[in-house]
Design a protein around this motif. Structure first.
Motif, PDB file in Angstrom:
ATOM      1  N   GLY A 106      -5.454   7.374   1.674  1.00 26.43           N
ATOM      2  CA  GLY A 106      -4.376   6.497   2.127  1.00 26.43           C
ATOM      3  C   GLY A 106      -3.525   7.119   3.209  1.00 26.43           C
ATOM      4  O   GLY A 106      -3.158   6.456   4.183  1.00 26.43           O
ATOM      5  N   ARG A 107      -3.228   8.381   3.072  1.00 23.70           N
ATOM      6  CA  ARG A 107      -2.349   9.035   4.063  1.00 23.70           C
ATOM      7  C   ARG A 107      -3.097   9.488   5.313  1.00 23.70           C
ATOM      8  O   ARG A 107      -2.482   9.665   6.349  1.00 23.70           O
ATOM      9  N   PHE A 108      -4.402   9.656   5.225  1.00 24.00           N
ATOM     10  CA  PHE A 108      -5.190   9.918   6.433  1.00 24.00           C
ATOM     11  C   PHE A 108      -5.469   8.619   7.178  1.00 24.00           C
ATOM     12  O   PHE A 108      -5.631   8.604   8.373  1.00 24.00           O
ATOM     13  N   GLY A 109      -5.529   7.506   6.428  1.00 15.94           N
ATOM     14  CA  GLY A 109      -5.955   6.238   7.025  1.00 15.94           C
ATOM     15  C   GLY A 109      -4.883   5.180   7.046  1.00 15.94           C
ATOM     16  O   GLY A 109      -3.890   5.293   7.761  1.00 15.94           O
ATOM     17  N   PRO A 110      -5.040   4.134   6.211  1.00 16.13           N
ATOM     18  CA  PRO A 110      -4.195   2.943   6.339  1.00 16.13           C
ATOM     19  C   PRO A 110      -2.717   3.171   6.045  1.00 16.13           C
ATOM     20  O   PRO A 110      -1.887   2.435   6.564  1.00 16.13           O
ATOM     21  N   GLY A 111      -2.374   4.152   5.250  1.00 16.73           N
ATOM     22  CA  GLY A 111      -0.964   4.386   4.933  1.00 16.73           C
ATOM     23  C   GLY A 111      -0.430   5.640   5.575  1.00 16.73           C
ATOM     24  O   GLY A 111       0.495   6.248   5.064  1.00 16.73           O
ATOM     25  N   SER A 112      -0.989   5.995   6.730  1.00 15.83           N
ATOM     26  CA  SER A 112      -0.574   7.256   7.362  1.00 15.83           C
ATOM     27  C   SER A 112       0.862   7.135   7.850  1.00 15.83           C
ATOM     28  O   SER A 112       1.396   6.035   8.059  1.00 15.83           O
ATOM     29  N   MET A 122       0.832  -1.202   0.000  1.00 14.18           N
ATOM     30  CA  MET A 122       0.000   0.000   0.000  1.00 14.18           C
ATOM     31  C   MET A 122       0.873   1.262   0.000  1.00 14.18           C
ATOM     32  O   MET A 122       0.578   2.208  -0.713  1.00 14.18           O
ATOM     33  N   ASN A 123       1.925   1.223   0.822  1.00 20.25           N
ATOM     34  CA  ASN A 123       2.791   2.387   0.917  1.00 20.25           C
ATOM     35  C   ASN A 123       3.451   2.708  -0.426  1.00 20.25           C
ATOM     36  O   ASN A 123       3.558   3.872  -0.808  1.00 20.25           O
ATOM     37  N   LEU A 124       3.867   1.660  -1.142  1.00 25.33           N
ATOM     38  CA  LEU A 124       4.487   1.866  -2.460  1.00 25.33           C
ATOM     39  C   LEU A 124       3.501   2.478  -3.438  1.00 25.33           C
ATOM     40  O   LEU A 124       3.834   3.420  -4.174  1.00 25.33           O
ATOM     41  N   ALA A 125       2.274   1.981  -3.450  1.00 25.41           N
ATOM     42  CA  ALA A 125       1.248   2.536  -4.346  1.00 25.41           C
ATOM     43  C   ALA A 125       0.971   3.995  -4.009  1.00 25.41           C
ATOM     44  O   ALA A 125       0.795   4.829  -4.908  1.00 25.41           O
ATOM     45  N   LEU A 126       0.954   4.311  -2.731  1.00 31.67           N
ATOM     46  CA  LEU A 126       0.729   5.703  -2.325  1.00 31.67           C
ATOM     47  C   LEU A 126       1.888   6.597  -2.750  1.00 31.67           C
ATOM     48  O   LEU A 126       1.680   7.721  -3.207  1.00 31.67           O
ATOM     49  N   TRP A 127       3.109   6.113  -2.599  1.00 30.72           N
ATOM     50  CA  TRP A 127       4.265   6.920  -3.013  1.00 30.72           C
ATOM     51  C   TRP A 127       4.292   7.128  -4.528  1.00 30.72           C
ATOM     52  O   TRP A 127       4.599   8.222  -5.006  1.00 30.72           O
ATOM     53  N   ILE A 128       3.962   6.096  -5.285  1.00 31.07           N
ATOM     54  CA  ILE A 128       3.926   6.228  -6.752  1.00 31.07           C
ATOM     55  C   ILE A 128       2.845   7.227  -7.155  1.00 31.07           C
ATOM     56  O   ILE A 128       3.080   8.116  -7.985  1.00 31.07           O
ATOM     57  N   SER A 129       1.676   7.094  -6.568  1.00 29.20           N
ATOM     58  CA  SER A 129       0.578   8.019  -6.866  1.00 29.20           C
ATOM     59  C   SER A 129       0.940   9.444  -6.466  1.00 29.20           C
ATOM     60  O   SER A 129       0.660  10.396  -7.204  1.00 29.20           O
TER      61      SER A 129
END
Length: 126
Positions: free
Chosen positions: A118-124, A1-8
């Protein structure tokens, strides 16, 4: 999840940095003549420059707080702000009957919402 958030996040930051720089550096008349830039004719030069500055600040806000680990809560806030800009952009392009550009704006909106969620929730970062 963290990787997908960083790519996005990286993709969004690059898009908004480029778009914001164009709005700041290219005159309104030239923007209005560019493909997909007809919307610029509906707004004043000051608004377009301000929008460009806000987009650049949003792009910076997506990356720097997380990289420097200083107030990382600014990342989802920046994503939320950019999502609101994309709502406005989608409305403008729909009203101008430019469905292709409206869909692109909606895609950026979805990406910004994904990063904010993602950054407010599961990938904060906390």
């Amino acid at each position: 999840m963290n990787l997908a958030l960083w790519i996005s996040t990286g993709l969004l930051a690059a898009v908004f940095l480029f778009a914001g720089a164009n709005k700041l550096l290219i005159p309104r008349e030239k923007l209005a003549k560019a493909p997909g830039g007809g919307w610029a004719g509906d707004f004043g030069a000051g608004f377009i420059k301000a929008l460009g500055a806000v987009e650049i600040l949003g792009a910076i806000g997506l990356i720097l707080p997380a990289v420097l680990d200083v107030a990382p809560v600014l990342v989802p806030l920046a994503a939320t702000g950019l999502a609101m800009i994309m709502v406005g952009a989608a409305v403008v392009t729909f009203r101008r009957r430019e469905p292709g550009h409206a869909l692109l704006n909606l895609a950026y909106l979805a990406l910004a919402v994904f990063v904010a969620w993602g950054r407010f929730g599961p990938g904060s970062f906390g």
